[in-house]
Design an enzyme around this catalytic site. Structure first.
Site: not given
Ligand code: AMP
Length: 555
Positions: A246, A248, A253, A268, A415
């Site tokens: 996708e 970036k 966000r 975020r 992560r």
């Protein structure tokens, strides 16, 4: 709860910097806090009044507090300022100035945490004309009830300058310790509901079993899943086989929470930015076909709806920070949102579903418009197609691409390697031009496609590393040709060899190991930053530095 109980804890915490000690001080304290006061107490312990996701904000400046201290203590404002300079802290200044007052008012009411909170709430809700005086009066009221040592902390809380070092990590561990629950479970529940007060209450009343049932809901931002770095497209495809690439987008966000007519937007960092983006709220209300949903996307400032070229991040940042004249901002800095995930739908969490399922749902329930759209996506296992997509993203002015595992669930706050970011390495290399090619047609008299080399100081050799071929204007080609023409040592067909002389600074997307070039490395998409007239060939970068950069990028 009496505010003095909290003040005692503040003082205890102030005596230590040890994380373990702080955790056990907080844990011992939490056991005795009544369930319905846990949320507020935890925020106060962390020096906060409202949770990040609350729309309330205090925003009180030092000046107002100085005036309130002056009124309550009878000291002149200048004297309060002097005392702040002497003590180095406005809290200590308030404490010492209010000692006098304490001796004169013997029978005042005790200050409670609830009263502190209520006044802070009122402070936050005051806006507009005449609000300054009202604000001062609320602060004054608190200070007049406060014992001197309590005043120290009231002032620090109002100014959000408590700085005891008690953050979410310590509080999370303390909850686990106090109520004998699993700290990983505490962390996990918090990542779902972003409310330590709620987590503490559940831990206290229902233990681990209760925490296991915590799930996401609208009105509470979910901690976002984070991306990892990776060497490049090849590595991603080796890992996932097939990946969802996708664009970036370079913005912020945003999580959109829809619950019937109620809409909230969170960053975020879990901050509530609903008021700042009324156009997104409107679009979300109109175009999300669901009664309730949590959807994530990247908000980007753009030139205009017609020219979607991204603007620098600072423009978006201005919109995020702005609290007044919003309509003017909406007009001057247009934004669009590129949606890429859905976490919740019609009352149920969706994070356990695979990414393709979530994307499919998103496609079904969002009516796209020019500025409320789904992130451009390519699902492929073909490296060539992925590279074309990547190059296109860069040429449109985006940061790079995200590569996602099509089958992976959404893991809040971690992560985990389900999502990688691929973007150009920001470092550049200074390289020597050792070869070139004569152009074709209109460009037949110009040298292009420059062969770049590093300098190996151990052997004195120039080792090639890639060709810089695209992105030159005619003007640049002419200049480069003039610069290089005299250094041609050999011509084979349209190719020329050049005496290593001209050094250029080159940017690139990626460094790969490669047998094609004598250095053993290949630069992907190298492009000219500038000619380094100030550098000689022996000043060029070395294979050692290339290896370091390559390793750094893969870290
Ligand atoms: P970074 O902040 O460099 O770690 O990159 C990850 C961030 O890229 C995410 O947190 C998003 O804010 C942002 N981003 C932009 N486009 C996308 C996308 N299509 N999918 C996921 N994240 C994206």
């Amino acid at each position: 709860m009496d505010f003095s109980t909290l003040t005692d804890i503040y003082q205890e915490l102030e005596k230590t910097r040890s994380r373990l000690e702080m955790t056990s001080i907080v844990a011992d304290f939490l056991r005795d806090v009544p369930g319905d006061e846990l949320q507020q107490t935890l925020l106060f312990l962390m020096g906060k009044i409202f949770p990040a996701w609350s729309e309330r904000e205090l925003g009180i400046g030092g000046k107002l507090v100085i005036r309130a201290i002056s009124k309550v203590s009878g000291a002149k404002e200048g004297d309060v300022e002097d005392r702040i300079r002497e003590t180095g802290d406005i809290g200590l200044a308030a404490e010492s100035l209010l000692v006098r007052k304490a001796q004169t008012t013997l029978f005042s009411e005790k200050l409670t945490t609830r009263r502190v909170y209520n006044n802070m709430e009122r402070l936050a809700d005051l806006t507009g004309k005449g609000s300054q005086e009202k604000k001062i009066s609320y602060i004054e009221e608190l200070l007049s009830f406060a014992e001197p040592v309590e005043a120290r902390y009231v002032v620090r809380l109002i100014l959000e300058e408590l700085r005891l070092g008690v953050g979410e990590g310590i509080v999370g561990d303390a909850i686990a310790q106090a109520f004998n629950v699993d700290s990983k479970l505490v962390e996990h529940s918090y990542s779902l509901c972003s409310d330590l007060g709620e987590v503490a209450q559940i831990a206290k009343q229902e233990g681990n079993t209760g925490l296991e049932k915590v799930t996401i809901k609208t009105g509470r931002p979910v901690e976002v899943m984070l991306a990892q770095k990776i060497g490049g497209i090849k590595e991603v495809l080796e890992k996932f086989g097939k990946a969802a690439f996708e664009i970036k987008y370079d913005g912020a966000r945003i999580q959109i929470h829809k619950d019937y007519n109620r809409m909230e937007l969170y960053t975020r960092r879990l901050e509530n930015v609903t008021k700042q983006f009324p156009e997104i709220v409107r679009e979300a209300r109109e175009n999300i076909k669901a009664k309730s949903a949590i959807i994530e996307g990247e908000l980007v400032a753009i030139k205009s709806v017609e020219d979607r070229h991204p603007r620098p991040f600072q423009d978006l940042s201005r919109r995020i920070k702005r609290r007044y004249n919003i309509p003017e901002m909406v007009k001057n800095i247009p934004v669009e949102i590129n949606l890429f995930d859905i976490l919740y739908y019609e009352g149920e969490s969706r994070i356990g579903y695979g990414f393709m399922d979530r994307r499919g749902l998103l496609e079904r329930i969002v009516d796209q418009t020019d500025s409320f759209r789904l992130a451009d996506q390519l699902i492929t296992d073909d490296i060539k197609k992925a590279e074309v997509f990547y190059k296109k993203a860069l040429s449109l002015g985006h940061e790079g691409v995200m590569a996602k595992n099509p089958d992976a669930p959404y893991q809040p706050g971690s992560r985990v390697g389900y999502m990688y970011k691929i973007k150009p390495i920001m470092e550049t290399l200074d390289l020597v031009i050792v070869g070139a090619t004569w152009g074709e047609g209109r460009r037949a008299h110009w040298l292009g496609s420059y062969l770049l080399a590093v300098y190996d100081p151990d052997t004195g050799e120039f080792l090639d590393i890639g060709r810089m071929a695209t992105g030159f204007t005619d003007e640049q080609l002419r200049e480069m040709t003039e610069l290089l023409r005299d250094d041609i040592t050999e011509e084979v067909g349209t190719g020329v060899k050049l005496k290593p002389k001209v050094v250029v600074e080159a940017a690139f997307e990626e460094i790969q190991k490669s047998p094609t070039y004598s250095s053993g490395y290949a630069l992907r998409f190298p492009r000219l930053v500038r000619v380094r007239h100030d550098k000689g060939p022996e000043d060029a970068d070395t294979p050692h530095r290339v290896e370091e950069l390559r390793k750094g990028a893969a870290a």
